[in-house]
Design a protein around this motif. Structure first.
Motif, PDB file in Angstrom:
ATOM      1  N   UNK A 156       0.833  -1.203   0.000  1.00 18.26           N
ATOM      2  CA  UNK A 156       0.000   0.000   0.000  1.00 18.26           C
ATOM      3  C   UNK A 156       0.864   1.248   0.000  1.00 18.26           C
ATOM      4  N   UNK A 157       1.900   1.253   0.837  1.00 11.25           N
ATOM      5  CA  UNK A 157       2.789   2.414   0.884  1.00 11.25           C
ATOM      6  C   UNK A 157       3.494   2.616  -0.439  1.00 11.25           C
ATOM      7  N   UNK A 158       3.946   1.539  -1.056  1.00  7.00           N
ATOM      8  CA  UNK A 158       4.676   1.684  -2.312  1.00  7.00           C
ATOM      9  C   UNK A 158       3.742   2.120  -3.429  1.00  7.00           C
ATOM     10  N   UNK A 159       2.489   1.705  -3.380  1.00  9.45           N
ATOM     11  CA  UNK A 159       1.553   2.073  -4.427  1.00  9.45           C
ATOM     12  C   UNK A 159       1.035   3.491  -4.315  1.00  9.45           C
ATOM     13  N   UNK A 160       1.090   4.064  -3.135  1.00  8.59           N
ATOM     14  CA  UNK A 160       0.506   5.393  -2.906  1.00  8.59           C
ATOM     15  C   UNK A 160       1.548   6.494  -2.803  1.00  8.59           C
ATOM     16  N   UNK A 161       2.784   6.201  -3.062  1.00  4.92           N
ATOM     17  CA  UNK A 161       3.819   7.208  -2.847  1.00  4.92           C
ATOM     18  C   UNK A 161       4.459   7.614  -4.157  1.00  4.92           C
ATOM     19  N   UNK A 162       5.163   8.729  -4.097  1.00  2.00           N
ATOM     20  CA  UNK A 162       5.883   9.174  -5.279  1.00  2.00           C
ATOM     21  C   UNK A 162       7.104   8.296  -5.490  1.00  2.00           C
ATOM     22  N   UNK A 163       7.714   8.381  -6.656  1.00  2.53           N
ATOM     23  CA  UNK A 163       8.860   7.526  -6.983  1.00  2.53           C
ATOM     24  C   UNK A 163      10.012   7.726  -5.999  1.00  2.53           C
ATOM     25  N   UNK A 164      10.221   8.956  -5.504  1.00  2.00           N
ATOM     26  CA  UNK A 164      11.331   9.222  -4.592  1.00  2.00           C
ATOM     27  C   UNK A 164      11.067   8.703  -3.184  1.00  2.00           C
ATOM     28  N   UNK A 165       9.815   8.504  -2.826  1.00  2.00           N
ATOM     29  CA  UNK A 165       9.470   8.060  -1.480  1.00  2.00           C
ATOM     30  C   UNK A 165       8.873   6.661  -1.459  1.00  2.00           C
ATOM     31  N   UNK A 166       9.054   5.902  -2.522  1.00  2.46           N
ATOM     32  CA  UNK A 166       8.480   4.559  -2.605  1.00  2.46           C
ATOM     33  C   UNK A 166       9.046   3.673  -1.502  1.00  2.46           C
ATOM     34  N   UNK A 167       8.167   2.954  -0.826  1.00  2.00           N
ATOM     35  CA  UNK A 167       8.557   2.097   0.297  1.00  2.00           C
ATOM     36  C   UNK A 167       8.236   0.645  -0.035  1.00  2.00           C
ATOM     37  N   UNK A 168       8.960  -0.265   0.619  1.00  2.00           N
ATOM     38  CA  UNK A 168       8.704  -1.696   0.453  1.00  2.00           C
ATOM     39  C   UNK A 168       9.100  -2.423   1.724  1.00  2.00           C
ATOM     40  N   UNK A 169       8.528  -3.586   1.914  1.00  2.00           N
ATOM     41  CA  UNK A 169       8.841  -4.405   3.079  1.00  2.00           C
ATOM     42  C   UNK A 169      10.103  -5.216   2.851  1.00  2.00           C
ATOM     43  N   UNK A 170      10.776  -5.530   3.938  1.00  2.00           N
ATOM     44  CA  UNK A 170      11.963  -6.379   3.879  1.00  2.00           C
ATOM     45  C   UNK A 170      12.156  -7.075   5.209  1.00  2.00           C
ATOM     46  N   UNK A 171      13.003  -8.085   5.227  1.00  2.00           N
ATOM     47  CA  UNK A 171      13.277  -8.832   6.460  1.00  2.00           C
ATOM     48  C   UNK A 171      14.316  -8.129   7.316  1.00  2.00           C
ATOM     49  N   UNK A 172      14.266  -8.432   8.600  1.00  2.00           N
ATOM     50  CA  UNK A 172      15.284  -8.000   9.561  1.00  2.00           C
ATOM     51  C   UNK A 172      16.085  -9.233   9.954  1.00  2.00           C
ATOM     52  N   UNK A 173      17.394  -9.078  10.082  1.00  2.00           N
ATOM     53  CA  UNK A 173      18.223 -10.183  10.532  1.00  2.00           C
ATOM     54  C   UNK A 173      19.241  -9.680  11.538  1.00  2.00           C
ATOM     55  N   UNK A 174      19.392 -10.419  12.635  1.00  3.50           N
ATOM     56  CA  UNK A 174      20.407 -10.118  13.645  1.00  3.50           C
ATOM     57  C   UNK A 174      21.609 -11.024  13.403  1.00  3.50           C
ATOM     58  N   UNK A 175      22.801 -10.440  13.441  1.00  2.67           N
ATOM     59  CA  UNK A 175      24.037 -11.220  13.346  1.00  2.67           C
ATOM     60  C   UNK A 175      24.874 -10.838  14.557  1.00  2.67           C
ATOM     61  N   UNK A 176      25.045 -11.792  15.442  1.00  7.49           N
ATOM     62  CA  UNK A 176      25.708 -11.557  16.723  1.00  7.49           C
ATOM     63  C   UNK A 176      27.190 -11.941  16.615  1.00  7.49           C
ATOM     64  N   UNK A 177      28.064 -10.974  16.797  1.00  5.33           N
ATOM     65  CA  UNK A 177      29.504 -11.207  16.747  1.00  5.33           C
ATOM     66  C   UNK A 177      30.093 -11.408  18.140  1.00  5.33           C
ATOM     67  N   UNK A 178      29.271 -11.355  19.180  1.00  4.81           N
ATOM     68  CA  UNK A 178      29.759 -11.365  20.557  1.00  4.81           C
ATOM     69  C   UNK A 178      29.580 -12.745  21.196  1.00  4.81           C
ATOM     70  N   UNK A 179      30.034 -12.845  22.438  1.00  8.31           N
ATOM     71  CA  UNK A 179      29.851 -14.060  23.220  1.00  8.31           C
ATOM     72  C   UNK A 179      28.572 -13.984  24.060  1.00  8.31           C
ATOM     73  N   UNK A 180      27.879 -12.854  23.991  1.00  5.07           N
ATOM     74  CA  UNK A 180      26.643 -12.648  24.749  1.00  5.07           C
ATOM     75  C   UNK A 180      25.449 -13.101  23.914  1.00  5.07           C
ATOM     76  N   UNK A 181      24.306 -13.247  24.562  1.00  5.06           N
ATOM     77  CA  UNK A 181      23.072 -13.542  23.846  1.00  5.06           C
ATOM     78  C   UNK A 181      22.329 -12.255  23.526  1.00  5.06           C
ATOM     79  N   UNK A 182      21.753 -12.189  22.348  1.00  4.11           N
ATOM     80  CA  UNK A 182      20.880 -11.070  21.987  1.00  4.11           C
ATOM     81  C   UNK A 182      19.465 -11.632  22.051  1.00  4.11           C
TER      82      UNK A 182
END
Length: 171
Positions: free
Chosen positions: A20-46
């Motif tokens: 909906x956001x991508x269809x209703x916006x101008x070309x410069x403000x076009x939005x889209x969904x994407x995944x989030x990924x965590x990459x932990x470089x530490x010895x702690x838990x996130x």
């Protein structure tokens, strides 16, 4: 069953919002969904992370979703919040016991919450592949939207995994 249905409805809602956001916006403000990924470089838990209010698992897999611009623009930032378990691999009493419940109350009291705002680096054209959040020692964060796999020679973030905290963190 209701939990599964609720999660499915949430995912579909995020996708529809992105469309909906991508269809209703101008070309410069076009939005889209994407995944989030965590990459932990530490010895702690996130335990978890949140990017611009979109909460995701801190365990390393991809989570749905974040809404991002289709095209990068200068000044693009991400507000990151996360929770750290400083001792995720210690011995624990047997699950389901009173001893375990008392242990977890003390253990959770050591969880640490952090937040920061980071710049989102430029991506070429429309080759945005979600957002990968890298957790580094000293509570530092780097993000990328690179489509390359982590540890690929072309991947922009080169810090190794399983980094140990230094005795003193830089300011």
């Amino acid at each position: 069953m209701q939990s599964t249905i609720k999660k499915t409805i949430q995912k579909v809602s995020f996708y529809l919002l992105g469309f909906a956001l991508s269809g209703c916006s101008s070309a410069n403000n076009e939005m889209a969904g994407g995944n989030l990924q965590a990459i932990n470089h530490t010895m702690h838990g996130i335990n978890w992370m949140s990017v611009d209010g979109y909460r995701a698992d801190g365990g390393g897999g991809s989570s749905c979703c974040i809404i991002m611009p289709v095209k990068w623009r200068p000044g693009l930032k991400a507000q990151i919040e996360w929770e750290v378990d400083p001792e995720p691999f210690g011995p624990t009493p047997p699950l389901g016991t009173d001893e375990f419940r008392a242990f977890m109350v003390k253990h959770k009291a050591n969880y640490q919450r952090h937040n920061t705002t980071v710049d989102i680096p430029e991506w070429p054209g429309t080759e945005r592949c979600g957002l990968k959040v890298h957790f580094l020692v000293c509570n530092q964060i780097k993000v990328t939207s690179s489509c390359w796999a982590f540890n690929s020679e072309h991947y922009p973030i080169k810090e190794p995994s399983q980094m140990k905290e230094p005795a003193v963190c830089p300011k």
